[in-house]
Design a protein around this motif. Structure first.
Motif, PDB file in Angstrom:
ATOM      1  N   GLY A 379     -25.815  87.991  -6.781  1.00  0.00           N
ATOM      2  CA  GLY A 379     -24.659  89.265  -6.937  1.00  0.00           C
ATOM      3  C   GLY A 379     -25.027  89.680  -8.714  1.00  0.00           C
ATOM      4  N   LYS A 380     -26.439  90.205  -8.860  1.00  0.00           N
ATOM      5  CA  LYS A 380     -26.944  90.865  -9.710  1.00  0.00           C
ATOM      6  C   LYS A 380     -26.825  91.818 -10.815  1.00  0.00           C
ATOM      7  CE  LYS A 380     -32.112  91.949 -12.056  1.00  0.00           C
ATOM      8  NZ  LYS A 380     -33.286  92.157 -11.893  1.00  0.00           N
ATOM      9  N   ASP A 381     -26.546  93.142  -9.533  1.00  0.00           N
ATOM     10  CA  ASP A 381     -26.226  93.888  -9.396  1.00  0.00           C
ATOM     11  C   ASP A 381     -24.627  94.172  -8.918  1.00  0.00           C
ATOM     12  OD1 ASP A 381     -28.641  95.291 -10.588  1.00  0.00           O
ATOM     13  OD2 ASP A 381     -29.288  95.181  -8.023  1.00  0.00           O
ATOM     14  N   GLY A 382     -24.191  92.708  -8.744  1.00  0.00           N
ATOM     15  CA  GLY A 382     -22.192  92.806  -8.140  1.00  0.00           C
ATOM     16  C   GLY A 382     -22.498  91.812  -7.692  1.00  0.00           C
ATOM     17  N   GLN A 383     -21.438  91.725  -6.857  1.00  0.00           N
ATOM     18  CA  GLN A 383     -20.527  91.244  -5.767  1.00  0.00           C
ATOM     19  C   GLN A 383     -19.292  91.758  -4.629  1.00  0.00           C
ATOM     20  OE1 GLN A 383     -21.044  86.973  -5.449  1.00  0.00           O
ATOM     21  NE2 GLN A 383     -20.904  86.398  -3.339  1.00  0.00           N
ATOM     22  N   VAL A 384     -19.955  92.577  -3.816  1.00  0.00           N
ATOM     23  CA  VAL A 384     -18.533  93.313  -2.719  1.00  0.00           C
ATOM     24  C   VAL A 384     -18.216  92.013  -2.843  1.00  0.00           C
ATOM     25  CG1 VAL A 384     -18.220  94.351  -0.560  1.00  0.00           C
ATOM     26  CG2 VAL A 384     -20.442  95.162  -2.211  1.00  0.00           C
ATOM     27  N   VAL A 385     -16.824  92.599  -2.434  1.00  0.00           N
ATOM     28  CA  VAL A 385     -15.378  91.237  -1.669  1.00  0.00           C
ATOM     29  C   VAL A 385     -15.655  91.918  -0.507  1.00  0.00           C
ATOM     30  CG1 VAL A 385     -13.343  90.129  -2.327  1.00  0.00           C
ATOM     31  CG2 VAL A 385     -14.426  90.590  -4.065  1.00  0.00           C
ATOM     32  N   TYR A 386     -15.651  91.305   0.655  1.00  0.00           N
ATOM     33  CA  TYR A 386     -15.127  91.505   2.082  1.00  0.00           C
ATOM     34  C   TYR A 386     -13.729  90.782   2.536  1.00  0.00           C
ATOM     35  CZ  TYR A 386     -20.522  92.511   1.329  1.00  0.00           C
ATOM     36  OH  TYR A 386     -21.504  92.734   0.869  1.00  0.00           O
TER      37      TYR A 386
END
Length: 417
Positions: A379-386
């Motif tokens: 998640g270093k570059d953000g974490q997409v919510v699926y």
């Protein structure tokens, strides 16, 4: 704290100015999706004209014709396909020319590679980058995968960047400009360790095109043909890379190998095989979301339902083949890696792989692997919510139902409820 990213415009994209400009650029260019046009452009770009054995033309023709007949493909989608095919053809020319001048390359050994095999979106990329941090291993960064043989007309200035790296970096910057959320889903920076599958593209084979286009016709052709010759081609290009920059052993990875265990082991009979496992629902929702998001540039309608159906079927096919051919894997050189265990203990996972590969996990290697792990947290570059229910109109249970044959065989933890 990891930033949570919600993509709420998959079905009806709200285009950014950069995306609108990219699409407009594509509409302004005219390309002819024909074999002659691609090969002519490659010859002009490279100054070479000997492509070697011409069986590849049938495969290239299928790629181009399927794209050319697709009215949903945008101008940018057509341009991207044309430019990619020209790049692959240029690589083929340079590969053939180098082998003609240096036939001894075919004798370069590729011994005891460590090959990560597992579903897309199951941690294969992070795992191979962890192992590749050990400098004893030879791995393939993306810039080298895109152009495995340098242009003999170019030079690298003292202390400067390889021109191939510079082109790869420009491509990465352009991708981040037009599809900024890709960094959170699948980083493509030039130094990122990439799949050796890229090395089959100058032979115009592999399932890689399925990640760039809607091409069920190519899928059916690819699955109905023996891929062993194309794996042999890929191995030859690995020999070129080894000849250019030697290391002790290779670390490789590709999800495609799941359905090509026969060709893989025929090509690398002494490999240590690392099989990653993850809840198919997590894999499918991640894949379908990423593919739908990127479709806003290359297709006139994103059609989330198409990607969900296609990749549910595609993941099922990969796993059915892997289960069918499981007994081909060498028991003493096979390591199963479950996603939840890998995320809980990355260091311990790497230790198990080294043990199976008969390689000492030295203090220096531990430090190098640990440094990569610490610099690249999840998640270093953000974490997409699926969200399968909201974005695709299905429940996790519905998506998981075709995979009982796999879940009964392997103790995979359900992640999505």
């Amino acid at each position: 704290m990891t930033d949570k990213i919600r993509i709420d415009d998959l079905a009806k994209p709200r285009l950014t100015p950069a995306q609108e400009a990219a699409i407009a650029y594509g509409e302004s260019r005219t390309v002819h999706l024909t074999v002659d046009a691609v090969l002519g452009a490659a010859t002009q770009a490279s100054g070479l004209d000997d492509f070697g054995p011409d069986d590849f033309r049938e495969r290239l023709e299928l790629w181009l014709s399927e794209m050319g007949k697709d009215d949903e493909r945008t101008g940018l989608g057509r341009v991207s396909m044309f430019d990619d095919c020209v790049r692959h053809a240029v690589n083929r020319l340079r590969i053939h020319e180098l082998l003609r001048r240096h036939p001894e390359i075919r004798d370069v050994p590729i011994e005891r590679p460590v090959i990560v095999v597992g579903l897309p979106r199951s941690g294969t990329t992070h795992l191979v980058n962890l192992i590749a941090a050990d400098e004893r291993f030879r791995s393939m960064p993306l810039w080298e995968a895109r152009e495995p043989v340098p242009d003999s007309r170019e030079t690298t200035p003292p202390g400067g960047a390889d021109p191939r790296w510079s082109r790869g970096n420009r491509a990465w910057n352009a991708l981040q400009s037009t599809l900024p959320l890709m960094a959170s889903m699948h980083p493509m920076s030039p130094d990122h360790v990439h799949e050796e599958l890229e090395l089959e593209l100058p032979d115009f084979s592999s399932y890689q095109i399925e990640w760039a286009a809607r091409c069920p016709g190519w899928r059916d052709y690819y699955l109905s043909h023996d891929q062993t010759p194309h794996y042999a081609y890929m191995r030859t290009v690995l020999q070129i890379l080894q000849w250019q920059r030697p290391r002790e052993r290779w670390v490789l990875k590709s999800p495609q190998h799941l359905e090509q265990l026969g060709p893989l082991l025929a090509t690398f009979p002494d490999a240590t095989v690392v099989v990653t496992h993850r809840d198919p629902v997590s894999v499918i929702q991640s894949t379908a979301t990423m593919m739908t998001y990127s479709a806003r540039l290359h297709y006139r309608h994103t059609r989330p339902e198409w990607y969900l159906e296609y990749w549910t079927d595609r993941i099922r096919r990969l796993l059915e083949s892997a289960v069918r051919d499981r007994d081909r894997l060498p028991a003493n050189r096979t390591v199963d890696v479950y996603f939840h265990e890998f995320m809980a203990d990355q260091f311990g996972t790497v230790e198990r792989i080294y043990s199976a590969a008969g390689l000492e996990f030295t203090a220096e290697a531990r430090a190098q692997v640990a440094a990569y792990r610490d610099a690249h947290p999840r998640g270093k570059d953000g974490q997409v919510v699926y969200d399968l229910r909201h974005d695709f109109g299905v429940t996790p249970r519905e998506v998981r139902s075709p995979f009982g044959f796999y879940l009964d065989m392997f103790p995979v933890r359900e992640e999505v409820q």
